[in-house]
Write a protein that holds these residues in place. Structure first.
Motif, mmCIF file in Angstrom:
data_model
loop_
_atom_site.group_PDB
_atom_site.id
_atom_site.type_symbol
_atom_site.label_atom_id
_atom_site.label_comp_id
_atom_site.label_asym_id
_atom_site.label_seq_id
_atom_site.Cartn_x
_atom_site.Cartn_y
_atom_site.Cartn_z
ATOM 1 N N SER A 170 -5.324 -5.444 -3.755
ATOM 2 C CA SER A 170 -5.936 -4.618 -2.606
ATOM 3 C C SER A 170 -4.987 -3.393 -2.653
ATOM 4 O O SER A 170 -5.778 -2.326 -1.939
ATOM 5 C CB SER A 170 -5.841 -5.548 -1.299
ATOM 6 N N ALA A 171 -3.664 -3.417 -2.842
ATOM 7 C CA ALA A 171 -3.070 -2.140 -2.611
ATOM 8 C C ALA A 171 -3.344 -1.122 -3.914
ATOM 9 O O ALA A 171 -2.895 0.082 -3.989
ATOM 10 C CB ALA A 171 -1.544 -2.439 -2.701
ATOM 11 N N ARG A 208 0.759 -1.153 -0.052
ATOM 12 C CA ARG A 208 -0.046 0.081 -0.033
ATOM 13 C C ARG A 208 0.762 1.342 -0.109
ATOM 14 O O ARG A 208 0.384 2.382 -0.787
ATOM 15 C CB ARG A 208 -0.812 -0.054 1.216
ATOM 16 N N ARG A 219 1.017 4.288 -2.761
ATOM 17 C CA ARG A 219 1.087 5.623 -2.382
ATOM 18 C C ARG A 219 2.090 6.568 -2.905
ATOM 19 O O ARG A 219 1.687 7.597 -3.512
ATOM 20 C CB ARG A 219 1.036 5.801 -1.033
#
Length: 229
Positions: free
Chosen positions: A200-201, A125, A129
């Motif tokens: 999911s990230a 994640r 970012r």
């Protein structure tokens, strides 16, 4: 598990004995990994800053630089980072909390470190970012299907898989006492769990590669951050 302390304790061994064996083509675990070829194949030529998370002693920086990128690195272990002199600029930092602005990097790589990071989904994640939209992430890691405390690789022509693959766990169990895992342990995630962590990230899976013979030791993944519409 305390990866910082663990790698501080083995930094000299890692740099001189473990990596020395890799350079001579006689690795201590019995299997050359061809990591530079895998990295070149998936990262490819480019320009701009490429962050290596868990950079260790910085041994992959030369290959990143040869592809046209400008390498920088982060790692938890001060002991490992002290051996990066002249290889790349580094910072001591937790990969779960990268000291880097949002959407600022065109490329990130992780080289043989995901089993050292119990919270690797959180690391992914963070990768998403800091990547720019369309930015590339290359994960090169031990193959979850054929490496781990459940895999006996003492005969490379007939790897034996014992029960345990389906369980996410941390262990220092290893078929050899000459490798990194017997010294610092490893976190295992089955292949579907690892792939779901990428999705999911917010990373799009793009290409894949395996290396090691006759049974793969490495699974590599090229992913990309979703492009904003």
């Amino acid at each position: 598990m305390a990866p910082t302390a663990a790698y501080d304790e083995i930094a000299d061994w890692y740099e001189h004995e473990f990596l020395g064996a890799q350079r001579t083509g006689r690795p201590r675990d019995g299997n050359p990994l061809d990591l530079n070829d895998v990295l070149s194949h998936l990262l490819g030529e480019g320009s701009g800053t490429c962050l290596e998370i868990g950079c260790g002693t910085g041994v992959h920086a030369a290959q990143v630089r040869a592809l046209g990128w400008t390498p920088i690195g982060v790692d938890l272990s001060a002991g490992m980072l002290r051996r990066t002199r002249g290889r790349l600029p580094v910072a001591q930092a937790d990969a779960e909390h990268l000291p880097i602005p949002d959407a600022s990097l065109p490329a990130v790589v992780a080289m043989m470190v995901h089993t050292d990071m119990p919270a690797y989904p959180a690391v992914l994640r963070e990768v998403a970012r800091v990547l720019r939209p369309g930015g590339v992430f290359v994960h090169v890691g031990v193959h979850p299907c054929f490496c781990g405390g459940f895999a006996d690789r003492s005969d490379l022509d007939a790897v034996v898989i014992h029960p345990g693959y389906l369980d996410s766990h941390w262990t220092k169990a290893s078929w050899t006492d000459q490798g990194v895992r017997a010294k610092v342990g490893a976190t295992h995630r089955p292949l579907p769990e690892l792939m779901h962590a990428f999705l999911s990230a917010g990373l799009t899976l793009e290409r894949f590669s395996e290396s090691g013979e006759p049974t793969p030791v490495v699974l590599a993944i090229k992913a990309r951050k979703h492009t904003e519409v």
